[in-house]
Design an enzyme around this catalytic site. Structure first.
Site, PDB file in Angstrom:
ATOM      1  N   GLY A 124       1.038  -1.368  -0.118  1.00 50.78           N
ATOM      2  CA  GLY A 124       0.148   0.120  -0.339  1.00 50.78           C
ATOM      3  C   GLY A 124       0.906   1.048  -0.129  1.00 50.78           C
ATOM      4  CD  GLU A 363       4.859  -2.009  -9.597  1.00 48.52           C
ATOM      5  OE1 GLU A 363       6.657  -2.518  -9.861  1.00 48.52           O
ATOM      6  OE2 GLU A 363       4.038  -3.659  -9.139  1.00 48.52           O
ATOM      7  CB  THR A 365       3.869   7.738 -15.137  1.00 52.67           C
ATOM      8  OG1 THR A 365       4.751   8.732 -14.782  1.00 52.67           O
ATOM      9  CG2 THR A 365       2.313   8.020 -14.404  1.00 52.67           C
TER      10      THR A 365
END
Length: 382
Positions: A124, A363, A365
């Site tokens: 998270g 993960e 751009t």
């Protein structure tokens, strides 16, 4: 430099390919339409010894290499990108963060359970106001005696609802900026913690994407992962490894697009002959095959460097950037080759296109990858 795979590498690749064809392929389109993930995926992979493939055997893993792991990711993605994403997030991010930062006790309890496939481990990091700016985390963890009290929200978390545990970041010292962000682990069912999956997504519809909510969630002090203040910088290292797996996933999607396009081009007839005989189609297929080969080589080099213990962050960023954009281009050209049929759900290439787009976002751009690469070149922004 040896570009060949060992016998063990090929055996694991074949195992993953057989699993994907038998277990994932039959229901891939329906799971996408319904938006229903295979919640038994990690358990099934655990039975095969793949749920924690690159994790040491002492913690319930397969003791395999990063290269072997990315071979598995590619094979799963070639059939069902959603399932490959769920697997990649579990291994690279969930298990990866515990492996890098976790205490011995946390490894014995959570890492081992995840590596054996008893349940997924989620990661998270992203928040409504902290995406590319991960240092903008607003979830707070306040020390209260022998506990931490956590409040905040995470979004776009893969496997969040089905995870047996989630490793996450929270601010423990607001005065220290990113160096005041720490990592914690929370077990499913903990009071004050909830996870729901309600996003209606464009693609990766059969991968569970969740919102996490912490409302006066009390965690024992030993649920701190690593040292206080290590969370942000530790998670950046975890993301370097995660980028390799997303790049491998992109290679699998691009390969699926090429496979489908080759079949269709050889079957579809126009003007009295198969469209595969037309130079315009041949050039599209040749370009896609070339980009796949380049992307796969970058992915495997990044994995090879990681296995050697050499610096791999720059190559991982390059692999993720190139492979994800190649997957988007490849899926786009696959639809073009299929023509009108590529635009309907009867053919899988429209799913490949929708799935591929996330790979240039999640993960890190494409823009963030370019910044990562630039930093490795010694460049700094204003």
């Amino acid at each position: 430099m040896d570009f060949g795979l060992s016998d063990e590498d090929r055996m694991i690749q074949a195992l993953a390919r057989d699993f994907a064809q038998k277990e994932l392929a039959p229901g891939a389109s329906q799971r996408d339409r319904d938006g229903t993930p295979d919640l038994e995926l990690i358990s099934k992979l655990g039975t095969l010894g793949l749920a924690g493939l690159p994790i040491p055997e002492v913690y319930g893993g397969g003791g395999g290499t990063t290269l072997q792991y990315v071979l598995v990711v590619e094979e799963l993605a070639r059939v069902c990108a959603s399932s490959a994403l769920s697997y990649a997030a579990h291994v690279s991010l969930g298990l990866g963060s515990l492996s890098l930062l976790g205490s011995e006790q946390q490894k014995r309890v959570y890492l081992q359970a995840g590596a054996e496939g008893r349940y997924p481990i989620a990661f998270g990091l992203t928040e409504p106001g902290a995406g590319s700016d991960a240092g903008g985390t607003r979830t707070m963890a306040r020390r209260q005696g022998d506990e931490w009290v956590v409040n905040g929200t995470k979004c776009f978390i893969t496997n969040g609802e089905s995870a047996g545990a989630v490793v996450f970041t929270a601010v423990t010292d607001p005065e220290q900026g990113p160096s005041g962000i720490s990592a914690f682990i929370v077990a499913k069912g903990t009071s004050g913690f909830s996870a729901t999956s309600g996003y209606d997504k464009m693609g990766m519809r059969a991968s569970e994407t969740s919102e996490l909510v912490f409302s006066d969630c009390h965690l024992p002090a030993d649920q701190l992962v690593g040292e206080a203040g290590q969370g942000f910088h530790g998670f950046l290292k975890v993301l370097d490894g995660g980028r390799i797996s997303i790049a491998a996933l992109a290679v699998g999607v691009a390969q699926a697009a090429l496979d489908a396009s080759l079949r269709y081009a050889q079957e579809r007839k126009q003007f009295g002959r198969a469209i595969a005989s037309f130079q315009a189609i041949q050039f599209k297929l040749a370009d896609l095959a070339t980009e796949i080969e380049l992307a796969r080589t970058l992915v495997q080099k990044a994995a090879w460097l990681k296995d050697l213990g050499e610096p791999y962050g720059q190559v991982a960023g390059m692999a993720k950037l190139f492979a994800s954009e190649a997957a988007v281009r490849g899926a786009d050209q696959a639809i073009q080759i299929h023509g009108g049929y590529g635009y309907i759900r009867e053919y899988p290439v429209e799913r490949f296109y929708r799935d591929a787009k996330l790979l240039a976002i999640g993960e890190g751009t494409s823009e963030i990858q370019r910044l990562v690469i630039a930093r490795h070149l010694g460049l700094r922004g204003a």
